[in-house]
Design an enzyme around this catalytic site. Sequence first.
Site, PDB file in Angstrom:
ATOM      1  N   LEU A   1       0.921  -1.206   0.021  1.00  0.00           N
ATOM      2  CA  LEU A   1       0.170  -0.053   0.025  1.00  0.00           C
ATOM      3  C   LEU A   1       1.040   1.154  -0.018  1.00  0.00           C
ATOM      4  O   LEU A   1       1.996   1.060   0.766  1.00  0.00           O
ATOM      5  CB  LEU A   1      -0.941   0.111   1.342  1.00  0.00           C
ATOM      6  CG  LEU A   1      -2.080  -0.808   1.320  1.00  0.00           C
ATOM      7  CD1 LEU A   1      -2.846  -0.850   2.685  1.00  0.00           C
ATOM      8  CD2 LEU A   1      -3.002  -0.705   0.380  1.00  0.00           C
ATOM      9  N   ASP A   2       0.595   2.178  -0.701  1.00  0.00           N
ATOM     10  CA  ASP A   2       1.265   3.387  -0.593  1.00  0.00           C
ATOM     11  C   ASP A   2       1.316   4.124   0.730  1.00  0.00           C
ATOM     12  O   ASP A   2       0.561   3.580   1.792  1.00  0.00           O
ATOM     13  CB  ASP A   2       0.731   4.703  -1.369  1.00  0.00           C
ATOM     14  CG  ASP A   2       0.363   4.237  -2.891  1.00  0.00           C
ATOM     15  OD1 ASP A   2       1.302   3.449  -3.481  1.00  0.00           O
ATOM     16  OD2 ASP A   2      -0.413   4.660  -3.534  1.00  0.00           O
ATOM     17  N   ARG A   3       2.361   4.926   1.013  1.00  0.00           N
ATOM     18  CA  ARG A   3       2.659   5.318   2.425  1.00  0.00           C
ATOM     19  C   ARG A   3       1.463   5.890   3.020  1.00  0.00           C
ATOM     20  O   ARG A   3       1.141   5.626   4.285  1.00  0.00           O
ATOM     21  CB  ARG A   3       3.857   6.339   2.531  1.00  0.00           C
ATOM     22  CG  ARG A   3       4.289   6.670   3.556  1.00  0.00           C
ATOM     23  CD  ARG A   3       5.757   6.936   3.706  1.00  0.00           C
ATOM     24  NE  ARG A   3       6.316   8.200   2.874  1.00  0.00           N
ATOM     25  CZ  ARG A   3       6.099   9.457   3.268  1.00  0.00           C
ATOM     26  NH1 ARG A   3       6.189   9.404   4.641  1.00  0.00           N
ATOM     27  NH2 ARG A   3       6.365  10.625   2.693  1.00  0.00           N
TER      28      ARG A   3
ATOM     29  N   LYS B   1      -4.911   5.069  -7.737  1.00  0.00           N
ATOM     30  CA  LYS B   1      -4.477   6.593  -7.872  1.00  0.00           C
ATOM     31  C   LYS B   1      -4.684   6.983  -9.487  1.00  0.00           C
ATOM     32  O   LYS B   1      -4.968   7.941  -9.980  1.00  0.00           O
ATOM     33  CB  LYS B   1      -3.381   6.989  -7.389  1.00  0.00           C
ATOM     34  CG  LYS B   1      -3.547   6.960  -5.948  1.00  0.00           C
ATOM     35  CD  LYS B   1      -2.226   7.589  -5.239  1.00  0.00           C
ATOM     36  CE  LYS B   1      -2.296   7.375  -3.699  1.00  0.00           C
ATOM     37  NZ  LYS B   1      -1.231   7.353  -2.976  1.00  0.00           N
TER      38      LYS B   1
END
Length: 230
Positions: free
Chosen positions: A101-103, A187
């Site tokens: 998962l992105d930060r 995104k």
Amino acid sequence: MKLSRILSNQNGVSRKQANALIASAAVTVDGETCREAAREVDRFSTVTCGGRVIQPGEQACYLMLHKPSGYLSATADKVHKTVMELIDPSLHNGLHIAGRLDRASTGLLILTNNGTWSRRLTEPEIRIPKVYRVSTACAITPETAERFAEGIWFQFEQLRTSPAGIELLGEREARITIYEGRYHQVKRMFHAVGNRVTALHRESMGNIRLDDSLTPGASRLLTETEINSV
Ligand code: URA
């Protein structure tokens, strides 16, 4: 690795002898007699021959973490805090992340030391559904649903994403189901339709749902049912 190979890796046992031992019911895999020389056996299984342990079987580890925002999905980093800081150090050995998962993203993060298992969960070809709750900067239009259903062209990879499901939860909020897990996929899909994701939370991967009882930063071992669902 094939069972006959595990046995013949032992000093002084030829492949032919290994096959004969297996045929004579001298070999067990995880406590059960196995007569199939070609059986694929991973490093997590215990193998015995004539009562002697040939392969002790490593402990497999499968965890779910409720990832909070601000932690990097990596096992080590010089700059940022990583999700490993949230996991009991006694479980760290050999762990990797099955689908980053992105930060800034939150929600279900799965960690394991079993690469064969994690590939089944993450390989785009296997098409396991991943469900995300998304908030966006602009209103989510009907055209978004149409474009997602057609698949979005990713120039860099030169591919079209699989049709994604979208369930509107509000003007700027939706539940999205994707079947791959490409870099920044959600995104980039919203970017392609002129919108921007402001918050992203993963609810599930296949039949594994983020446990409601886990507060951000908390983790637990997966159940047998969850492990076997992959
Ligand atoms: N898609 C994204 O863009 N970010 C994530 O963290 C997961 C899926």
